[in-house]
Design an enzyme around this catalytic site. Structure first.
Site: not given
Length: 538
Positions: A178, A217, A308, A348
């Site tokens: 990110h 993500h 994730d 996570y």
């Protein structure tokens, strides 16, 4: 603190002979010649980079948005690797911090200096600095950990590109995909994979790099860095839900395909609902990524490996099981002459994260991959997304030339995010996946995972390759298991029926029936899982 970089031992090397040390400024700026083709063909071994030092980056105040990015994300997978006996199959290589010249391959000098200044900040100053960015925290040790995270990624690239190992994985934190030129974002400080790609181009002269981002993500940082660069093919699948899921960017949708010379080299595959499973992930690889990757013909593959996207993760809410990532890894391995570097991003749920890391390492080591659970048919939403991705990339890729170029402008998930008369999303999820989805909400998730992993794990044979045949020809196969031939009861006529539909004209050579006596015992060994490969010498 324990620091290790590991690679599969195949030649007795334990790392000291590999010559991977701390880089100097002059080394960082110089171009290192790649090994000759014969060296690449001989490359073997799987690298695994790990350092407990990176666990010293941790949250010091109450910040719910960042509360699950914890140091145990690093130690739990490594402990699971040790539990499965995978660490002992590896050799040590040194780890290092990245130097400034390497970090500014992607990030601005001003941003680098700002992050460096956090080492002397108190908690209130760290809070104020962290809140300048989106969902990220800083600790006095964050700069050191972030430079280790980058340095580990670069060490792995060096080892792979120079033929010292064939492939590998870097267990690192903080993650990176990110992070942008001037910004920390989403737990990420420096963009490890983006820096690794720039470094490979600069130092090793790598001309084509494939980046596969399977984190749940969107890696917008990596996308923005390479969106005008046709030498980097960036693929990301991610939870999107029509821009309702973080980072809530229009640039994460399927029609964000790159800009200028980079048009067609950014592949975004947005998942518009949760619950995506093994079949959906495989469909994305087989229908989109692999055809384009083979046409692109990369010289190096970097994976932003966020787990994730696995069952049980509170962020992803997906249903793919850990063994799926062994299959995905195996599908990438024939590309780039096997030069594959996997770098940890998110994940996570510590159990799902750990099992998935182990499955990825098993695949990199060349172990047999377990069977997949669930129905092997992608859901309607996945098919719609794949269709749209194909349509927008059709003008840029020969492999998509004859595909239907129609865009589905009104996908089934756009109207409502719940069950409707027109489309029951729950019906897309298999019974197995429903059980998994429910299990992740229970306290006994570990019990579920214990049961699941016992069902899917393939026992690794103590001997990988067996042989049977001529003693002279097999003199160099002393590391393989010798299988004694058995006398076959087949006649020429029965062998002809078995092998060639009754035509015995080719069976007059008296060596052919004894060859069957070598082959059948080898097949028996494979059936009993005593070996997983054979070599029969007639």
């Amino acid at each position: 603190p324990e620091t290790a970089v590991l690679a599969l031992a195949t030649s007795g090397c334990r790392g000291s002979c590999c010559g991977l040390g701390t880089a100097s400024s002059s080394q960082a700026s110089g171009l290192v010649s790649t090994p000759p083709l014969w060296a690449a063909a001989m490359a073997s071994g799987t690298g695994l980079i790990y350092s407990e030092q990176m666990m010293s980056h941790r949250l010091l105040w109450d910040f719910p948005a960042c509360s699950f990015e914890i140091p145990e994300r690093l130690s739990a997978p490594f402990d699971k690797l040790k539990q499965y006996g995978l660490v002992e199959r590896c050799i040590q290589l040194p780890i290092r911090e990245a130097i400034e010249e390497e970090i500014i391959l992607v990030h601005s000098l001003e941003y680098l200096e700002a992050v460096k200044s956090t080492a002397s900040m108190n908690i209130e100053e760290l809070k104020s600095f962290s809140y300048k960015y989106d969902d990220v925290y800083f600790h006095p040790n964050s700069y050191h950990c972030a430079t280790l995270s980058v340095g580990a990624s670069l060490q792995l690239v060096d080892a792979v590109m120079l033929g010292r190992v064939r492939n590998g994985m870097a267990l690192v934190r903080p993650p990176g995909h990110h992070s942008q030129k001037n910004d920390a974002c989403g737990f990420c400080i420096f963009n490890n994979v983006a820096i690794a790609a720039k470094y490979a181009k600069q130092r090793h002269g790598t001309k084509r790099i494939l980046i596969v981002d399977w984190d749940v993500h969107h890696g917008q940082g990596t996308q923005y860095i390479f969106e005008k660069d046709s030498s980097v093919l960036y693929f990301s699948w991610h939870r999107y839900e029509h821009q309702q899921f973080w980072p809530n960017l229009k640039d994460s949708d399927y029609d964000a395909i790159g800009k200028g010379n980079g048009a067609g080299f950014t592949i975004n595959l947005p998942w518009n609902k949760v619950g995506m499973g093994n079949a959906d992930y495989l469909a994305a690889f087989l229908s989109i990524l692999l055809p384009m990757a083979y046409e692109f013909n990369p010289e190096l593959i970097l994976v932003s490996a966020g787990f994730d996207s696995v069952v049980g993760d509170p962020e992803g809410e997906m249903c793919a099981t850990p063994e799926c990532f062994a299959h995905l890894t195996q599908l990438l391995m024939p590309l780039a002459n096997g030069k594959l570097c996997v770098v940890l991003e998110g994940g996570y749920n510590l159990r799902s994260l750990s099992e998935s890391v182990c499955m990825t390492i098993r695949a990199l080591l060349g172990d047999p991959v377990p069977p997949l659970v669930g129905q092997m048919a992608p859901c309607i939403s996945a098919v719609e997304t794949i269709q749209n991705v194909t349509a927008v990339h059709q003008p840029y890729w020969k492999c998509l030339k004859y595909h239907d170029g129609i865009i589905i402008k009104d996908p089934s998930t756009k109207k409502l995010y719940c069950c409707t008369e027109e489309h029951n999303f729950e019906s897309d999820i298999t019974t197995t996946e429903k059980e998994i989805t429910n299990s992740k909400e229970k306290k006994d998730f570990d019990e579920f995972m214990d049961s699941h992993m016992k069902k899917v794990l393939v026992l690794i044979p103590s001997v990988r390759t067996a042989w049977a045949g001529d003693e002279v020809k097999s003199a160099k196969l002393d590391q393989c298991l010798k299988i004694e031939a058995k006398k076959t009861s087949f006649s020429f006529s029965s062998a002809g029926i078995l092998l060639s539909g009754g035509d015995t004209a080719e069976l007059e050579n008296k060596n052919l029936l004894p060859s069957l006596g070598h082959i059948f015992p080898l097949i028996d060994k494979i059936a009993k899982r005593e070996v997983d490969a054979i070599s029969a010498l007639p």
